[in-house]
Design a protein around this motif. Structure first.
Motif, PDB file in Angstrom:
ATOM      1  N   LYS A 174      33.310  20.004 -11.139  1.00 53.45           N
ATOM      2  CA  LYS A 174      33.121  20.589  -9.811  1.00 53.45           C
ATOM      3  C   LYS A 174      33.386  22.080  -9.873  1.00 53.45           C
ATOM      4  O   LYS A 174      34.262  22.539 -10.615  1.00 53.45           O
ATOM      5  CB  LYS A 174      34.089  19.903  -8.847  1.00 53.45           C
ATOM      6  CG  LYS A 174      33.982  20.299  -7.414  1.00 53.45           C
ATOM      7  CD  LYS A 174      34.931  19.417  -6.610  1.00 53.45           C
ATOM      8  CE  LYS A 174      35.108  19.893  -5.209  1.00 53.45           C
ATOM      9  NZ  LYS A 174      36.050  19.074  -4.457  1.00 53.45           N
ATOM     10  N   SER A 175      32.630  22.843  -9.082  1.00 54.32           N
ATOM     11  CA  SER A 175      32.795  24.289  -9.016  1.00 54.32           C
ATOM     12  C   SER A 175      32.383  24.754  -7.628  1.00 54.32           C
ATOM     13  O   SER A 175      31.615  24.074  -6.936  1.00 54.32           O
ATOM     14  CB  SER A 175      31.902  24.954 -10.074  1.00 54.32           C
ATOM     15  OG  SER A 175      31.967  26.357  -9.989  1.00 54.32           O
ATOM     16  N   SER A 176      32.871  25.920  -7.222  1.00 52.48           N
ATOM     17  CA  SER A 176      32.444  26.466  -5.936  1.00 52.48           C
ATOM     18  C   SER A 176      32.320  27.979  -6.009  1.00 52.48           C
ATOM     19  O   SER A 176      33.057  28.644  -6.737  1.00 52.48           O
ATOM     20  CB  SER A 176      33.412  26.065  -4.819  1.00 52.48           C
ATOM     21  OG  SER A 176      34.700  26.569  -5.082  1.00 52.48           O
ATOM     22  N   ALA A 177      31.352  28.490  -5.262  1.00 55.35           N
ATOM     23  CA  ALA A 177      31.125  29.939  -5.138  1.00 55.35           C
ATOM     24  C   ALA A 177      30.084  30.164  -4.058  1.00 55.35           C
ATOM     25  O   ALA A 177      29.231  29.307  -3.807  1.00 55.35           O
ATOM     26  CB  ALA A 177      30.642  30.538  -6.455  1.00 55.35           C
ATOM     27  N   GLY A 178      30.148  31.329  -3.449  1.00 53.28           N
ATOM     28  CA  GLY A 178      29.137  31.712  -2.475  1.00 53.28           C
ATOM     29  C   GLY A 178      28.976  30.736  -1.333  1.00 53.28           C
ATOM     30  O   GLY A 178      27.879  30.563  -0.809  1.00 53.28           O
TER      31      GLY A 178
ATOM     32  N   LEU B 184      32.094  16.974 -19.549  1.00 54.78           N
ATOM     33  CA  LEU B 184      31.113  17.721 -18.781  1.00 54.78           C
ATOM     34  C   LEU B 184      31.796  18.866 -18.051  1.00 54.78           C
ATOM     35  O   LEU B 184      32.929  18.729 -17.594  1.00 54.78           O
ATOM     36  CB  LEU B 184      30.485  16.748 -17.767  1.00 54.78           C
ATOM     37  CG  LEU B 184      29.521  17.266 -16.720  1.00 54.78           C
ATOM     38  CD1 LEU B 184      28.239  17.755 -17.386  1.00 54.78           C
ATOM     39  CD2 LEU B 184      29.202  16.158 -15.729  1.00 54.78           C
ATOM     40  N   GLY B 185      31.099  19.981 -17.936  1.00 52.34           N
ATOM     41  CA  GLY B 185      31.583  21.106 -17.144  1.00 52.34           C
ATOM     42  C   GLY B 185      30.433  21.699 -16.358  1.00 52.34           C
ATOM     43  O   GLY B 185      29.304  21.758 -16.846  1.00 52.34           O
ATOM     44  N   VAL B 186      30.710  22.129 -15.140  1.00 54.03           N
ATOM     45  CA  VAL B 186      29.708  22.816 -14.318  1.00 54.03           C
ATOM     46  C   VAL B 186      30.359  24.059 -13.740  1.00 54.03           C
ATOM     47  O   VAL B 186      31.570  24.082 -13.478  1.00 54.03           O
ATOM     48  CB  VAL B 186      29.159  21.905 -13.182  1.00 54.03           C
ATOM     49  CG1 VAL B 186      30.223  21.598 -12.138  1.00 54.03           C
ATOM     50  CG2 VAL B 186      27.933  22.535 -12.519  1.00 54.03           C
ATOM     51  N   ASP B 187      29.572  25.110 -13.574  1.00 52.86           N
ATOM     52  CA  ASP B 187      30.085  26.300 -12.911  1.00 52.86           C
ATOM     53  C   ASP B 187      28.963  26.965 -12.146  1.00 52.86           C
ATOM     54  O   ASP B 187      27.862  27.149 -12.664  1.00 52.86           O
ATOM     55  CB  ASP B 187      30.686  27.292 -13.912  1.00 52.86           C
ATOM     56  CG  ASP B 187      31.438  28.397 -13.188  1.00 52.86           C
ATOM     57  OD1 ASP B 187      32.412  28.088 -12.469  1.00 52.86           O
ATOM     58  OD2 ASP B 187      31.032  29.562 -13.303  1.00 52.86           O
ATOM     59  N   VAL B 188      29.246  27.318 -10.905  1.00 55.77           N
ATOM     60  CA  VAL B 188      28.331  28.112 -10.091  1.00 55.77           C
ATOM     61  C   VAL B 188      29.062  29.408  -9.781  1.00 55.77           C
ATOM     62  O   VAL B 188      30.258  29.407  -9.483  1.00 55.77           O
ATOM     63  CB  VAL B 188      27.890  27.366  -8.804  1.00 55.77           C
ATOM     64  CG1 VAL B 188      29.059  27.036  -7.894  1.00 55.77           C
ATOM     65  CG2 VAL B 188      26.818  28.154  -8.064  1.00 55.77           C
ATOM     66  N   GLU B 189      28.362  30.514  -9.925  1.00 58.31           N
ATOM     67  CA  GLU B 189      28.958  31.833  -9.706  1.00 58.31           C
ATOM     68  C   GLU B 189      28.050  32.697  -8.859  1.00 58.31           C
ATOM     69  O   GLU B 189      26.829  32.612  -8.955  1.00 58.31           O
ATOM     70  CB  GLU B 189      29.205  32.548 -11.041  1.00 58.31           C
ATOM     71  CG  GLU B 189      30.249  31.932 -11.919  1.00 58.31           C
ATOM     72  CD  GLU B 189      31.659  32.002 -11.373  1.00 58.31           C
ATOM     73  OE1 GLU B 189      31.935  32.840 -10.484  1.00 58.31           O
ATOM     74  OE2 GLU B 189      32.500  31.214 -11.828  1.00 58.31           O
ATOM     75  N   SER B 190      28.663  33.558  -8.074  1.00 55.92           N
ATOM     76  CA  SER B 190      27.950  34.558  -7.292  1.00 55.92           C
ATOM     77  C   SER B 190      27.872  35.844  -8.102  1.00 55.92           C
ATOM     78  O   SER B 190      28.898  36.363  -8.546  1.00 55.92           O
ATOM     79  CB  SER B 190      28.694  34.817  -5.974  1.00 55.92           C
ATOM     80  OG  SER B 190      28.315  36.055  -5.422  1.00 55.92           O
ATOM     81  N   ARG B 191      26.670  36.338  -8.298  1.00 57.62           N
ATOM     82  CA  ARG B 191      26.483  37.576  -9.055  1.00 57.62           C
ATOM     83  C   ARG B 191      27.259  38.720  -8.394  1.00 57.62           C
ATOM     84  O   ARG B 191      27.884  39.529  -9.084  1.00 57.62           O
ATOM     85  CB  ARG B 191      24.990  37.900  -9.131  1.00 57.62           C
ATOM     86  CG  ARG B 191      24.703  39.129  -9.915  1.00 57.62           C
ATOM     87  CD  ARG B 191      23.260  39.336 -10.219  1.00 57.62           C
ATOM     88  NE  ARG B 191      22.340  38.921  -9.171  1.00 57.62           N
ATOM     89  CZ  ARG B 191      21.040  39.105  -9.236  1.00 57.62           C
ATOM     90  NH1 ARG B 191      20.503  39.667 -10.285  1.00 57.62           N
ATOM     91  NH2 ARG B 191      20.262  38.725  -8.256  1.00 57.62           N
ATOM     92  N   THR B 192      27.262  38.759  -7.079  1.00 56.09           N
ATOM     93  CA  THR B 192      27.981  39.802  -6.353  1.00 56.09           C
ATOM     94  C   THR B 192      29.479  39.745  -6.653  1.00 56.09           C
ATOM     95  O   THR B 192      30.097  40.758  -6.957  1.00 56.09           O
ATOM     96  CB  THR B 192      27.739  39.662  -4.832  1.00 56.09           C
ATOM     97  OG1 THR B 192      26.333  39.695  -4.590  1.00 56.09           O
ATOM     98  CG2 THR B 192      28.425  40.757  -4.060  1.00 56.09           C
ATOM     99  N   SER B 193      30.058  38.554  -6.604  1.00 56.44           N
ATOM    100  CA  SER B 193      31.502  38.397  -6.848  1.00 56.44           C
ATOM    101  C   SER B 193      31.878  38.720  -8.286  1.00 56.44           C
ATOM    102  O   SER B 193      32.880  39.398  -8.531  1.00 56.44           O
ATOM    103  CB  SER B 193      31.947  36.972  -6.525  1.00 56.44           C
ATOM    104  OG  SER B 193      31.770  36.716  -5.157  1.00 56.44           O
TER     105      SER B 193
END
Length: 192
Positions: A67-71, A87-96
């Motif tokens: 699990k991941s969180s962003a934006g 398993l790994g997941v990551d969501v990232e905001s380019r701005t952050s």
């Protein structure tokens, strides 16, 4: 070699029961039948890598999640046929990520060189992609950010002990990466 399938659900935060709902959907059970254990391997408190205690995959192995969180979004990855591979997941905001200014402590020399050599217009996207890959990899290995991040080099977009998948999303500010430890083909289905 068996192909592993990973389903990623991308939904608005806060999805407090999102992990249970995602597992229930993939396993075809009710959400109240899903038992998640997030006990830390070091201290036992509930802030560790989430593990699905119940139900089990059809072959008896653990259903793996991340699990991941962003934006303002939560990304939840689930695989029933990973055969025990983490398993790994990551969501990232380019701005952050661009605002964080962590290159010296987060990236290897090769990763920093890659960022420095990138044209200015696409540098933020590359930095975010590298960070997202690294976070997903660290989640898959269970090490998190407790180690010297500069020793993990994913500049090539691959790792000797894992499959890294860059998942396209509709939001140009977001980058999503999935990592499954081990080798072999991985198919990622995104639901948003």
């Amino acid at each position: 070699m068996t192909t592993s399938h990973v389903r990623v659900v991308l939904e608005p935060a806060p999805a407090l029961d999102g992990l249970e709902r995602a597992v229930a959907s993939v396993a075809r059970v009710r959400a109240d039948q899903v038992v998640i254990d997030s006990s830390c391997d070091d201290c036992g408190r509930p802030h560790g890598k989430p593990r699905v205690s119940s139900p089990r995959a059809p072959d008896g192995s653990e259903i793996v999640v991340s699990k991941s969180s962003a934006g303002g979004l939560v990304a939840i990855a689930v695989s029933m046929d990973a055969a025990g591979r983490d398993l790994g997941v990551d969501v990232e905001s380019r701005t952050s990520v661009s605002r964080a200014r962590v290159d010296e402590v987060a990236f290897s020399d090769a990763e920093r060189d890659l960022i420095d050599d990138e044209p200015a217009a696409s540098r933020a996207l590359l930095r975010t992609r590298l960070w997202s890959r690294k976070e997903a990899y660290l989640k898959a290995t269970g090490r998190g950010v407790r180690l010297d991040l500069t020793t993990v080099d994913l500049a090539s977009g691959s790792a000797a002990d894992a499959v890294i998948v860059d998942v396209p999303v509709n939001d140009p500010d977001l980058v999503l990466s999935v990592v499954l430890l081990g080798t072999g083909p991985v198919i990622v289905d995104l639901t948003d």
